[in-house]
Design a protein around this motif. Structure first.
Motif, mmCIF file in Angstrom:
data_model
loop_
_atom_site.group_PDB
_atom_site.id
_atom_site.type_symbol
_atom_site.label_atom_id
_atom_site.label_comp_id
_atom_site.label_asym_id
_atom_site.label_seq_id
_atom_site.Cartn_x
_atom_site.Cartn_y
_atom_site.Cartn_z
ATOM 1 N N ASP A 99 0.795 -1.425 -0.061
ATOM 2 C CA ASP A 99 -0.042 -0.170 0.010
ATOM 3 C C ASP A 99 0.906 1.407 0.053
ATOM 4 O OD1 ASP A 99 -2.183 -1.659 -0.013
ATOM 5 O OD2 ASP A 99 -2.543 -1.401 2.087
ATOM 6 N N MET A 100 2.028 1.215 0.669
ATOM 7 C CA MET A 100 2.833 2.425 0.673
ATOM 8 C C MET A 100 3.520 2.551 -0.606
ATOM 9 S SD MET A 100 4.880 1.657 4.450
ATOM 10 C CE MET A 100 6.264 2.548 3.968
ATOM 11 N N ILE A 101 3.832 1.579 -1.410
ATOM 12 C CA ILE A 101 4.443 1.786 -2.609
ATOM 13 C C ILE A 101 3.390 2.197 -3.765
ATOM 14 C CG2 ILE A 101 5.466 0.562 -4.793
ATOM 15 C CD1 ILE A 101 7.074 -1.353 -2.656
ATOM 16 N N TYR A 103 3.422 5.822 -5.596
ATOM 17 C CA TYR A 103 3.299 5.796 -7.196
ATOM 18 C C TYR A 103 2.025 6.509 -7.500
ATOM 19 C CZ TYR A 103 2.657 4.142 -11.779
ATOM 20 O OH TYR A 103 2.559 4.016 -13.265
ATOM 21 N N ARG A 104 1.111 6.618 -6.923
ATOM 22 C CA ARG A 104 -0.136 7.259 -7.359
ATOM 23 C C ARG A 104 0.227 8.703 -7.209
ATOM 24 N NH1 ARG A 104 -3.712 10.211 -5.295
ATOM 25 N NH2 ARG A 104 -3.191 9.792 -3.163
ATOM 26 N N GLY A 136 2.976 14.014 -11.770
ATOM 27 C CA GLY A 136 3.419 14.114 -13.396
ATOM 28 C C GLY A 136 2.217 14.591 -14.202
ATOM 29 N N ILE A 137 1.171 14.237 -14.112
ATOM 30 C CA ILE A 137 0.205 14.606 -14.764
ATOM 31 C C ILE A 137 -0.470 16.210 -14.571
ATOM 32 C CG2 ILE A 137 -2.599 14.356 -15.375
ATOM 33 C CD1 ILE A 137 -2.135 11.559 -14.682
ATOM 34 N N LEU A 178 -2.610 4.387 -20.048
ATOM 35 C CA LEU A 178 -1.632 4.932 -19.582
ATOM 36 C C LEU A 178 -1.533 5.125 -18.311
ATOM 37 C CD1 LEU A 178 -1.227 7.844 -22.339
ATOM 38 C CD2 LEU A 178 0.057 5.750 -22.120
ATOM 39 N N ASN A 179 -0.322 5.017 -17.462
ATOM 40 C CA ASN A 179 -0.274 5.283 -16.105
ATOM 41 C C ASN A 179 -0.931 4.334 -15.478
ATOM 42 O OD1 ASN A 179 0.978 7.568 -16.656
ATOM 43 N ND2 ASN A 179 -0.933 8.521 -16.937
ATOM 44 N N GLN A 180 -0.902 2.859 -15.812
ATOM 45 C CA GLN A 180 -1.655 1.719 -15.163
ATOM 46 C C GLN A 180 -0.823 1.392 -13.820
ATOM 47 O OE1 GLN A 180 -4.517 0.043 -16.069
ATOM 48 N NE2 GLN A 180 -4.736 1.623 -17.398
ATOM 49 N N GLU A 181 -1.203 0.780 -12.874
ATOM 50 C CA GLU A 181 -0.656 0.414 -11.759
ATOM 51 C C GLU A 181 0.212 -1.010 -12.141
ATOM 52 O OE1 GLU A 181 -1.901 -2.102 -7.738
ATOM 53 O OE2 GLU A 181 -2.691 0.076 -7.909
ATOM 54 N N LEU A 182 1.273 -0.868 -11.803
ATOM 55 C CA LEU A 182 2.120 -2.198 -12.499
ATOM 56 C C LEU A 182 2.685 -3.156 -11.272
ATOM 57 C CD1 LEU A 182 4.481 -0.221 -14.762
ATOM 58 C CD2 LEU A 182 2.415 -1.637 -15.434
ATOM 59 N N SER A 183 2.726 -4.382 -11.534
ATOM 60 C CA SER A 183 3.601 -5.225 -10.415
ATOM 61 C C SER A 183 4.762 -5.998 -11.125
ATOM 62 C CB SER A 183 2.640 -6.224 -9.932
ATOM 63 O OG SER A 183 1.986 -7.054 -11.113
ATOM 64 N N LEU A 184 5.401 -6.474 -10.219
ATOM 65 C CA LEU A 184 6.597 -7.252 -10.727
ATOM 66 C C LEU A 184 6.221 -8.724 -10.532
ATOM 67 C CD1 LEU A 184 9.389 -4.950 -9.039
ATOM 68 C CD2 LEU A 184 8.636 -5.076 -11.473
ATOM 69 N N GLN A 185 6.755 -9.456 -11.690
ATOM 70 C CA GLN A 185 6.876 -10.917 -11.676
ATOM 71 C C GLN A 185 7.872 -11.407 -10.881
ATOM 72 O OE1 GLN A 185 6.291 -11.842 -15.637
ATOM 73 N NE2 GLN A 185 4.786 -13.045 -15.139
ATOM 74 N N ARG A 186 7.897 -12.464 -10.009
ATOM 75 C CA ARG A 186 9.163 -13.085 -9.307
ATOM 76 C C ARG A 186 9.869 -13.652 -10.505
ATOM 77 N NH1 ARG A 186 8.161 -12.930 -4.537
ATOM 78 N NH2 ARG A 186 6.257 -12.919 -3.607
ATOM 79 N N PRO A 187 11.329 -13.438 -10.354
ATOM 80 C CA PRO A 187 12.300 -14.019 -11.381
ATOM 81 C C PRO A 187 12.165 -15.579 -11.539
ATOM 82 C CG PRO A 187 13.585 -12.846 -9.364
ATOM 83 C CD PRO A 187 11.910 -12.957 -9.152
ATOM 84 N N ALA A 188 12.435 -16.028 -12.513
ATOM 85 C CA ALA A 188 12.484 -17.392 -12.779
ATOM 86 C C ALA A 188 13.220 -17.581 -14.064
ATOM 87 C CB ALA A 188 10.875 -18.004 -12.784
ATOM 88 N N ASN A 189 13.631 -18.879 -14.402
ATOM 89 C CA ASN A 189 14.336 -19.095 -15.751
ATOM 90 C C ASN A 189 13.735 -18.693 -16.907
ATOM 91 O OD1 ASN A 189 16.370 -20.131 -14.267
ATOM 92 N ND2 ASN A 189 16.116 -22.294 -14.397
ATOM 93 N N THR A 190 12.384 -18.944 -16.724
ATOM 94 C CA THR A 190 11.612 -18.339 -18.021
ATOM 95 C C THR A 190 10.447 -17.790 -17.444
ATOM 96 O OG1 THR A 190 10.456 -20.425 -18.649
ATOM 97 C CG2 THR A 190 12.683 -20.091 -19.515
ATOM 98 N N ARG A 191 9.344 -17.126 -18.260
ATOM 99 C CA ARG A 191 8.208 -16.623 -17.840
ATOM 100 C C ARG A 191 7.357 -17.921 -17.605
ATOM 101 N NH1 ARG A 191 5.978 -12.770 -22.236
ATOM 102 N NH2 ARG A 191 4.105 -12.800 -21.016
ATOM 103 N N TRP A 192 7.666 -19.047 -18.008
ATOM 104 C CA TRP A 192 6.967 -20.222 -17.828
ATOM 105 C C TRP A 192 7.136 -20.883 -16.566
ATOM 106 C CZ3 TRP A 192 8.774 -18.368 -22.400
ATOM 107 C CH2 TRP A 192 7.799 -18.227 -23.336
#
Length: 176
Positions: free
Chosen positions: A136-138, A142-143, A149-150, A161-175
């Motif tokens: 929630d803090m992040i 960002y908000r 910026g706007i 545009l300006n959508q909330e993003l999330s990070l995927q966990r790292p893995a050998n491939t996206r699969w």
């Protein structure tokens, strides 16, 4: 129209990439199919039923992008060749994000510093992702940055545009 698919366990995600009437490249999620086996013929049947469901024709496909598994890129019996039989213009391109991920992982395995960087990212994602309060803090930070910026004219507004993003966990491939 370009057909792309990604596998997550026994489910295949289907995407179309196309150019609209204004010349803008669009990418649309079409659906998820459960495939009991991953033979080229069963994947082709899944594509055929997906196209039939949406009233589309394989003859309009101009590209196909997948990973390099033998059931897909096989020269005679692979999915690639089955689609090329129906649409000779459906050129196969190895999925670029998959290639990039494989290169990054190969470099990370050979160079300690790169691997260490991804390990730190993994820990960061675990620390942030485990706490709703931290998330929630992040999000709030960002908000505020987007709003600022706007207001300053540094960011444009519009659909997607300006959508909330999330990070995927790292893995050998996206699969992985």
């Amino acid at each position: 129209m370009n057909l792309q698919m990604f596998q997550i366990k026994n489910k295949w995600q289907w995407f179309f990439r196309f150019v609209d009437k204004d010349g803008i490249v669009k990418e649309r999620f079409v659906g998820i199919s459960h495939v009991k086996e991953t033979s080229s013929l069963s994947l082709k049947n899944a594509i055929d039923s997906l196209f039939a469901k949406h009233g589309l024709s394989l003859k309009k496909v101009r590209g196909q992008g997948y990973d390099g598994a033998s059931n897909i890129k096989g020269e005679f019996n692979g999915l690639r060749s089955l689609i090329l039989k129906e649409s000779s213009s459906a050129y196969y391109v190895h999925c670029f994000p998959h290639q990039l991920q494989l290169v990054v992982m190969a470099v990370a395995k050979k160079h300690f510093e790169v691997g260490d960087f991804f390990d730190m990212i993994f820990v960061l994602l675990n620390v942030v992702g485990a706490s709703c309060k931290r998330k929630d803090m992040i999000r709030e930070s960002y908000r505020k940055k987007v709003k600022e910026g706007i207001c300053n004219g540094e960011l444009n507004t519009g659909t997607g545009l300006n959508q909330e993003l999330s990070l995927q966990r790292p893995a050998n491939t996206r699969w992985g």
